[in-house]
Design a protein around this motif. Structure first.
Motif, mmCIF file in Angstrom:
data_model
loop_
_atom_site.group_PDB
_atom_site.id
_atom_site.type_symbol
_atom_site.label_atom_id
_atom_site.label_comp_id
_atom_site.label_asym_id
_atom_site.label_seq_id
_atom_site.Cartn_x
_atom_site.Cartn_y
_atom_site.Cartn_z
ATOM 1 N N ARG A 158 0.825 -1.213 0.000
ATOM 2 C CA ARG A 158 0.000 0.000 0.000
ATOM 3 C C ARG A 158 0.858 1.263 0.000
ATOM 4 N NH1 ARG A 158 -4.169 -0.664 4.809
ATOM 5 N NH2 ARG A 158 -4.832 1.404 4.025
ATOM 6 N N ILE A 159 1.931 1.268 0.803
ATOM 7 C CA ILE A 159 2.775 2.470 0.838
ATOM 8 C C ILE A 159 3.554 2.624 -0.460
ATOM 9 C CG2 ILE A 159 4.834 1.434 1.873
ATOM 10 C CD1 ILE A 159 3.286 4.843 2.798
ATOM 11 N N GLN A 160 3.956 1.475 -1.047
ATOM 12 C CA GLN A 160 4.682 1.531 -2.318
ATOM 13 C C GLN A 160 3.792 2.036 -3.440
ATOM 14 O OE1 GLN A 160 6.130 -2.457 -2.707
ATOM 15 N NE2 GLN A 160 7.758 -2.193 -1.165
ATOM 16 N N ALA A 161 2.498 1.770 -3.376
ATOM 17 C CA ALA A 161 1.578 2.280 -4.390
ATOM 18 C C ALA A 161 1.545 3.803 -4.360
ATOM 19 C CB ALA A 161 0.173 1.710 -4.156
ATOM 20 N N VAL A 162 1.575 4.386 -3.155
ATOM 21 C CA VAL A 162 1.590 5.857 -3.042
ATOM 22 C C VAL A 162 2.921 6.394 -3.566
ATOM 23 C CG1 VAL A 162 1.454 7.805 -1.455
ATOM 24 C CG2 VAL A 162 0.017 5.797 -1.083
ATOM 25 N N GLU A 163 4.039 5.702 -3.233
ATOM 26 C CA GLU A 163 5.352 6.131 -3.710
ATOM 27 C C GLU A 163 5.407 6.141 -5.233
ATOM 28 O OE1 GLU A 163 7.986 3.437 -1.810
ATOM 29 O OE2 GLU A 163 8.133 4.605 0.043
ATOM 30 N N ARG A 164 4.829 5.109 -5.867
ATOM 31 C CA ARG A 164 4.827 5.069 -7.326
ATOM 32 C C ARG A 164 4.012 6.202 -7.913
ATOM 33 N NH1 ARG A 164 4.358 -0.509 -6.409
ATOM 34 N NH2 ARG A 164 2.103 -0.407 -6.746
ATOM 35 N N ALA A 165 2.888 6.518 -7.277
ATOM 36 C CA ALA A 165 2.046 7.600 -7.778
ATOM 37 C C ALA A 165 2.794 8.933 -7.724
ATOM 38 C CB ALA A 165 0.749 7.678 -6.960
ATOM 39 N N VAL A 166 3.522 9.184 -6.635
ATOM 40 C CA VAL A 166 4.284 10.428 -6.508
ATOM 41 C C VAL A 166 5.406 10.462 -7.550
ATOM 42 C CG1 VAL A 166 5.811 11.746 -4.993
ATOM 43 C CG2 VAL A 166 3.731 10.720 -4.082
ATOM 44 N N GLN A 167 6.084 9.317 -7.737
ATOM 45 C CA GLN A 167 7.176 9.250 -8.705
ATOM 46 C C GLN A 167 6.669 9.491 -10.123
ATOM 47 O OE1 GLN A 167 9.352 5.607 -8.529
ATOM 48 N NE2 GLN A 167 10.837 6.215 -10.077
ATOM 49 N N GLU A 168 5.533 8.892 -10.459
ATOM 50 C CA GLU A 168 4.968 9.103 -11.792
ATOM 51 C C GLU A 168 4.572 10.564 -11.992
ATOM 52 O OE1 GLU A 168 1.795 6.356 -12.001
ATOM 53 O OE2 GLU A 168 3.093 4.574 -12.198
ATOM 54 N N ALA A 169 4.044 11.204 -10.935
ATOM 55 C CA ALA A 169 3.668 12.627 -11.037
ATOM 56 C C ALA A 169 4.908 13.490 -11.256
ATOM 57 C CB ALA A 169 2.931 13.064 -9.777
ATOM 58 N N GLU A 170 6.012 13.122 -10.578
ATOM 59 C CA GLU A 170 7.256 13.869 -10.751
ATOM 60 C C GLU A 170 7.784 13.718 -12.178
ATOM 61 O OE1 GLU A 170 9.217 13.794 -6.274
ATOM 62 O OE2 GLU A 170 9.567 12.116 -7.649
ATOM 63 N N GLU A 171 7.725 12.513 -12.698
ATOM 64 C CA GLU A 171 8.208 12.289 -14.062
ATOM 65 C C GLU A 171 7.363 13.048 -15.073
ATOM 66 O OE1 GLU A 171 8.154 8.100 -14.474
ATOM 67 O OE2 GLU A 171 9.982 7.771 -13.277
ATOM 68 N N THR A 172 6.061 13.051 -14.870
ATOM 69 C CA THR A 172 5.173 13.798 -15.774
ATOM 70 C C THR A 172 5.485 15.291 -15.729
ATOM 71 O OG1 THR A 172 3.432 12.146 -15.492
ATOM 72 C CG2 THR A 172 2.773 14.303 -16.321
ATOM 73 N N GLU A 173 5.691 15.823 -14.535
ATOM 74 C CA GLU A 173 5.997 17.248 -14.366
ATOM 75 C C GLU A 173 7.329 17.597 -15.025
ATOM 76 O OE1 GLU A 173 5.583 21.225 -13.146
ATOM 77 O OE2 GLU A 173 4.182 19.563 -13.366
ATOM 78 N N TRP A 174 8.290 16.684 -14.877
ATOM 79 C CA TRP A 174 9.605 16.955 -15.466
ATOM 80 C C TRP A 174 9.526 16.976 -16.997
ATOM 81 C CZ3 TRP A 174 12.740 14.092 -18.689
ATOM 82 C CH2 TRP A 174 14.049 14.571 -18.870
ATOM 83 N N ARG A 175 8.791 16.003 -17.546
ATOM 84 C CA ARG A 175 8.663 15.998 -18.999
ATOM 85 C C ARG A 175 7.961 17.261 -19.500
ATOM 86 N NH1 ARG A 175 7.165 10.560 -18.145
ATOM 87 N NH2 ARG A 175 4.984 11.149 -18.388
ATOM 88 N N ARG A 176 6.979 17.722 -18.714
ATOM 89 C CA ARG A 176 6.214 18.901 -19.148
ATOM 90 C C ARG A 176 7.045 20.178 -19.118
ATOM 91 N NH1 ARG A 176 3.218 22.909 -17.196
ATOM 92 N NH2 ARG A 176 3.735 22.421 -15.043
ATOM 93 N N THR A 177 7.994 20.246 -18.223
ATOM 94 C CA THR A 177 8.765 21.490 -18.038
ATOM 95 C C THR A 177 10.173 21.398 -18.614
ATOM 96 O OG1 THR A 177 9.495 20.714 -15.864
ATOM 97 C CG2 THR A 177 7.481 22.049 -15.953
#
Length: 409
Positions: free
Chosen positions: A326-345
């Motif tokens: 369960r905690i790893q699922a949240v970690e993956r969600a944050v990591q994916e959001a960071e990657e998306t933000e990085w690609r966008r900027t």
């Protein structure tokens, strides 16, 4: 003087009997009348008739040996030949001749039957020998041993053959049994040696198991006990009377270790259950970050949760996968959001996407012009080929434009 069809008495008291060869003296009689003399010798004749009748019946209805029957016939024939009786002695001689022929026939029949019996016995013994020789190479020790003993009993019930044949067959039969017996003894001797070696190997395993029983190095020791168990099973079985005692000692050593480990783990699990409750609270706190809005805020919050998570410590083994998942699922969600933000900027990535889009747009425009030119020239085949190429370039252009839009372009 007195007479009858088969004899007479003269004036001197001499008794004669009539035969095919003439009169013969049957005896003399001085004690009474001639009629009494004839009656006496006629009774002796009747006695011979009775004895011959009895012998005929014995030959016909019993297993009287030919030798004994012929001896009895000779005895009676002697009495008939001596003519000490008055009667139809020739008829008695003929009956004895017929009886002799009957005895000879019976003897030949018995000889033939004996021959057939011996042939059957020989065939039966040859079959027993063949089966014994085949069994001698088998390894079904108990069943084959029982069968060979049964063959011996069958052999004993068969008639003896001539000495040479019987001895030869018995030698082969005995040799087959001896061969099997030697192989069986060798097998069980080897098996005993193997089981003794197994006993020594298991004694060593027991010694190591007993030495490990007080270990508190739970993980490696439990792993070694599993290895010892595999070695125990691979070792085979020791002697029957030793195997149960060996197993009892081996299990007892393991039980000491695992009982001690169980007590420690029980205390640890009580502590771990408290840790689980605290980590479940952290998981709930982390899951409230979903869906991710502000990436930086979410990352900071997750970092704080992670520090507190590590400080709590272990949870029960059977709950570890679920809570960490369960905690790893949240970690993956944050990591994916960071990657998306990085690609966008990322300006370099945006520039590459824009350049690719421009190249694909130029290619699409050029193909459209070439298609129009080919149609005007009436080159339908070329126009169709260019249209297929155009279709692929438009699909690539659509993907490039979608990527560019992710950068806000």
């Amino acid at each position: 003087m007195s007479s009858d069809p088969w004899g007479r008495v003269d004036e001197t008291g001499t008794v004669y009997v009539r035969t095919a060869d003439g009169e013969k003296v049957a005896g003399s009689w001085q004690a009474g009348s001639p009629d009494e003399a004839l009656a006496y010798f006629e009774r002796k004749y009747e006695g011979l008739v009775v004895e011959i009748g009895l012998l005929e019946r014995r030959v016909r209805t019993t297993d009287l040996a030919a030798k004994d029957a012929l001896a009895a016939i000779d005895h009676l024939r002697q009495q008939v030949d001596e003519a000490h009786a008055v009667g139809d002695l020739d008829a008695l001689s003929k009956r004895l001749d017929r009886l002799t022929a009957t005895v000879d026939e019976r003897r030949e029949e018995r000889k033939a039957a004996r021959g057939r019996q011996l042939e059957e016995a020989k065939k039966a013994k040859e079959d027993l020998v063949a089966e014994a020789e085949e069994l001698a190479g088998g390894d079904q020790w108990r069943a084959t041993g029982d069968r060979l003993r049964a063959l011996v009993d069958t052999w004993k019930g068969l008639p003896r053959l001539d000495r040479k044949t019987d001895d030869e067959l018995w030698h082969r039969f005995s040799h087959a049994r001896s061969t099997f017996s030697k192989r069986r003894k060798a097998h069980f001797a080897a098996l005993d040696a193997q089981r003794e070696e197994t006993r020594r190997r298991k004694e060593k395993l027991i010694s190591e198991a007993e030495a490990l029983s007080s270990s508190t190095d739970w993980g490696p020791t439990a792993a070694r006990y599993r290895e010892l168990m595999r070695e125990w099973k691979a070792a085979g079985r020791a002697q029957r009377d030793a195997e149960e005692d060996l197993w009892t000692r081996f299990r007892a050593a393991q039980d000491v270790f695992f009982a001690a480990r169980g007590e420690v783990f029980a205390e640890r699990d009580a502590e771990y259950r408290e840790n689980l409750a605290r980590k479940e609270e952290l998981v709930l706190e982390a899951e409230k970050l979903l869906p991710i809005g502000d990436v930086k805020t979410a990352r900071a919050a997750l970092r704080s949760i992670g520090e507190r998570w590590e400080a709590i410590g272990h949870v029960p083994r059977d709950s570890r996968a679920a809570i960490e998942g369960r905690i790893q699922a949240v970690e993956r969600a944050v990591q994916e959001a960071e990657e998306t933000e990085w690609r966008r900027t990322n300006p370099e990535a945006r520039a590459r996407a824009a350049g690719l889009t421009g190249q694909l747009q130029d290619a699409v425009d050029r193909l459209e012009r070439q298609i129009a030119t080919a149609r005007e020239a009436g080159n339908t085949a070329k126009a169709q080929k260019l249209e297929r190429e155009l279709e692929g370039r438009r699909a690539l252009l659509e993907q490039a434009l979608k990527g560019l839009r992710e950068f806000g372009g």
